[in-house]
Design an enzyme around this catalytic site. Structure first.
Site, PDB file in Angstrom:
ATOM      1  N   HIS A 107       0.845  -1.191   0.000  1.00  0.00           N
ATOM      2  CA  HIS A 107       0.000   0.000   0.000  1.00  0.00           C
ATOM      3  C   HIS A 107       0.879   1.238   0.000  1.00  0.00           C
ATOM      4  CE1 HIS A 107       0.732   0.545   4.343  1.00  0.00           C
ATOM      5  NE2 HIS A 107       0.173   1.734   4.223  1.00  0.00           N
TER       6      HIS A 107
ATOM      7  N   THR B  77       8.225  -0.497 -10.248  1.00  0.00           N
ATOM      8  CA  THR B  77       6.878   0.082 -10.297  1.00  0.00           C
ATOM      9  C   THR B  77       5.958  -0.647 -11.255  1.00  0.00           C
ATOM     10  OG1 THR B  77       7.578   1.628 -12.012  1.00  0.00           O
ATOM     11  CG2 THR B  77       7.759   2.374  -9.724  1.00  0.00           C
TER      12      THR B  77
ATOM     13  N   ARG C 193      13.611  -1.057 -15.157  1.00  0.00           N
ATOM     14  CA  ARG C 193      13.240  -1.472 -16.504  1.00  0.00           C
ATOM     15  C   ARG C 193      14.041  -2.716 -16.880  1.00  0.00           C
ATOM     16  NH1 ARG C 193      16.923   0.239 -20.426  1.00  0.00           N
ATOM     17  NH2 ARG C 193      18.580   1.604 -19.637  1.00  0.00           N
TER      18      ARG C 193
ATOM     19  N   ARG D 228      17.603  -7.067 -19.973  1.00  0.00           N
ATOM     20  CA  ARG D 228      17.765  -8.223 -20.858  1.00  0.00           C
ATOM     21  C   ARG D 228      16.660  -9.222 -20.560  1.00  0.00           C
ATOM     22  NH1 ARG D 228      22.297 -12.359 -20.519  1.00  0.00           N
ATOM     23  NH2 ARG D 228      23.018 -11.007 -18.845  1.00  0.00           N
TER      24      ARG D 228
END
Length: 372
Positions: free
Chosen positions: A176, A225, A240, A243
């Protein structure tokens, strides 16, 4: 002081000073120690307080000093340990499998928590946090999981973590995120987190609603995220994918031999220090010789002919394709089972393998197996 309507306490259980247990049902198996002073915990204040519906401690479980346990049904498997200064408050049920270890000053809170065998945590780990006592709170964690020191897992919503997941020092998992009012447009989110088997998450932050696929590796300091696919190498703020399908990678015979050649060259010094004797490292095999112990890596166990030159053979075999002999301890790399006696150098070797992420279940050698 013990108050329990139904109780079963083995004769050899040890209690330290100022231990108080109040519960409806109590079962303490042989070899348990509760609040017993030792040379390691002398800095902690004596005393243990336990108040719950059911308390069940498996054989040889240790509850250290300065520990507070409250809740519903509290079950520890064999050889578990609750470190000194720890607090447990789980309203409905807490189950920790065999050989689970909570480090010093651990805090475990929530409604329903189930953790598999071989849990290990560093000091000051916290499970729970905001909204952890509400009806949606749940943590399910598999076997062979590792939580580094000061790791935090918030369970306002369900957290499901697979087998062999390492969550490193200072990592945080949030289900949360809320402080400012959504009526003013601020982001507020409550959502579960799922982490697949065999992931490595060192020093990262996982946000609500994230799923991390099996075998993924997250870079140190990342903030996750969004979902990360299985087998990916990912890092960054925000995190991100660097690979895709990076892991797992199946090694060739040559790569396996090179890996153990490198490991044996380092372990030679460690085992020499451990055993207090000279260790000979042979690069071509690769193998180690220390006293009457012969440690070696082979692709197939059947490649090893019987030899009485050494009292004990400790073998890392990629394929176990014949019965294990009485004078052998065999680490099966494909089966991930170690068979035979696990004492002395074999026990140390198992620990060294574990430190490199190679973990084993174990079973005793078959006494009926003929000495080939």
């Amino acid at each position: 002081m013990i108050e329990a309507r139904i109780q079963e306490i083995a004769a050899d259980v040890q209690f330290g000073p100022d231990v108080r247990i109040i519960c409806e049902r109590l079962r303490i198996a042989p070899g348990c120690r509760i609040g017993v002073p030792t040379d390691d915990n002398f800095r902690w204040v004596a005393g243990v307080r336990i108040q719950c519906g059911t308390l069940e401690l498996g054989p040889s479980t240790v509850i250290d000093r300065s520990v507070l346990i409250r809740g519903g049904c509290i079950l520890f498997g064999p050889q578990c340990r609750v470190g000194p200064g720890s607090t447990i408050n789980v309203l409905e049920s807490l189950k920790i499998g065999a050989r689970g270890s909570l480090g010093p000053e651990a805090v475990v809170e929530g409604r329903r928590i189930t953790i598999g065998d071989e849990l290990w945590t560093g000091p000051q780990v916290r499970i729970g946090g905001g909204s952890c006592y509400e009806v949606h709170s749940e943590l399910v964690m598999g076997k062979w999981c590792h939580l580094g020191m000061r790791c935090f897992i918030n369970t306002a919503r369900p957290v499901h973590i697979g087998n062999e997941v390492g969550i490193g020092t200072g990592s945080a998992i949030f289900t949360h995120g809320a402080y400012q009012s959504p009526l003013l447009g601020y982001p507020v989110r409550f959502a579960p987190v799922t982490i697949g088997d065999n992931c490595w998450i060192p020093g990262a932050v996982i946000n609500p609603g994230v799923t991390i696929g099996a075998g993924a590796v997250i870079g140190v300091g990342s903030v996750v995220t969004r979902d990360i696919p299985a087998g990916a190498l990912a890092a960054g703020v925000p995190c991100r994918v660097l690979r895709e399908q990076a892991y797992p990678k199946k090694l060739t015979k040559e790569e396996r031999k090179a890996l153990f050649t490198e490991l044996f060259s380092v372990w030679a010094d460690i085992l020499a220090d451990y055993g207090g004797c000279a260790v000979t490292f042979e690069q071509e095999t690769p193998s180690l010789k220390l006293g009457n112990y012969y440690i070696r890596f082979v692709e197939r166990l059947s490649d090893i002919a019987h030899s009485s030159q050494f009292t004990t053979h400790i073998v890392l075999a990629n394929l176990v394709d014949r019965p294990v002999r009485p004078n052998e301890t065999v680490f099966g790399l494909e089966t991930r089972v170690v068979t035979g006696s696990i004492i002395g150098p074999a026990e140390k070797l198992r620990d060294l393998l574990r430190r490199h992420g190679i973990r084993f279940s174990e079973k005793p050698a078959d006494p009926e197996t003929p000495n080939g």
